[in-house]
Write a protein that holds these residues in place. Structure first.
Motif, PDB file in Angstrom:
ATOM      1  N   LYS A 100       0.837  -1.207   0.000  1.00 34.61           N
ATOM      2  CA  LYS A 100       0.000   0.000   0.000  1.00 34.61           C
ATOM      3  C   LYS A 100       0.873   1.260   0.000  1.00 34.61           C
ATOM      4  O   LYS A 100       0.620   2.199  -0.751  1.00 34.61           O
ATOM      5  N   GLN A 101       1.937   1.265   0.821  1.00 37.07           N
ATOM      6  CA  GLN A 101       2.847   2.412   0.869  1.00 37.07           C
ATOM      7  C   GLN A 101       3.559   2.589  -0.473  1.00 37.07           C
ATOM      8  O   GLN A 101       3.713   3.712  -0.956  1.00 37.07           O
ATOM      9  N   LEU A 102       3.976   1.503  -1.076  1.00 35.13           N
ATOM     10  CA  LEU A 102       4.664   1.566  -2.353  1.00 35.13           C
ATOM     11  C   LEU A 102       3.746   2.147  -3.428  1.00 35.13           C
ATOM     12  O   LEU A 102       4.158   3.023  -4.191  1.00 35.13           O
ATOM     13  N   LYS A 103       2.520   1.678  -3.484  1.00 32.94           N
ATOM     14  CA  LYS A 103       1.567   2.196  -4.473  1.00 32.94           C
ATOM     15  C   LYS A 103       1.343   3.681  -4.257  1.00 32.94           C
ATOM     16  O   LYS A 103       1.259   4.454  -5.213  1.00 32.94           O
ATOM     17  N   HIS A 104       1.245   4.107  -2.995  1.00 35.18           N
ATOM     18  CA  HIS A 104       1.053   5.516  -2.671  1.00 35.18           C
ATOM     19  C   HIS A 104       2.249   6.346  -3.168  1.00 35.18           C
ATOM     20  O   HIS A 104       2.088   7.406  -3.758  1.00 35.18           O
ATOM     21  N   GLU A 105       3.474   5.863  -2.927  1.00 28.62           N
ATOM     22  CA  GLU A 105       4.675   6.563  -3.366  1.00 28.62           C
ATOM     23  C   GLU A 105       4.737   6.645  -4.892  1.00 28.62           C
ATOM     24  O   GLU A 105       5.092   7.675  -5.435  1.00 28.62           O
TER      25      GLU A 105
END
Length: 86
Positions: free
Chosen positions: A77-82
């Motif tokens: 989820k954090q990677l997709k957000h970044e």
């Protein structure tokens, strides 16, 4: 028709087994894949992909990972957000 020759290779057993399964999923056997690779080497007059040394930044990052330095734990989820911010 060209003459076929038999050869032998020393390969990591686990990787060979995994590669054979992947090739089977692609509808190929190991010999067919090696023949394709060999044909590409001849056609390209070299390896059919770029082989280069990593740049200094990548080399430093690789040393850090090997030394377990500067590591961050991220979620998908954090990677997709970044990635969405780029």
């Amino acid at each position: 028709m060209s003459t076929k020759t038999q050869t032998s290779l020393r390969l990591d057993e686990k990787k060979l087994t995994e590669a054979k399964q992947i090739l089977a999923d692609l509808g190929l056997n190991f010999s067919e894949a090696v023949n394709i690779f060999t044909s590409l080497i001849v056609a390209k007059q070299g390896l059919p992909f770029n082989v280069t040394l990593p740049n200094k930044e990548t080399q430093a990052a690789m040393r850090d990972v090997r030394g377990r330095k500067n590591l961050e734990c991220s979620s998908l989820k954090q990677l997709k957000h970044e990635l969405a911010k780029e």
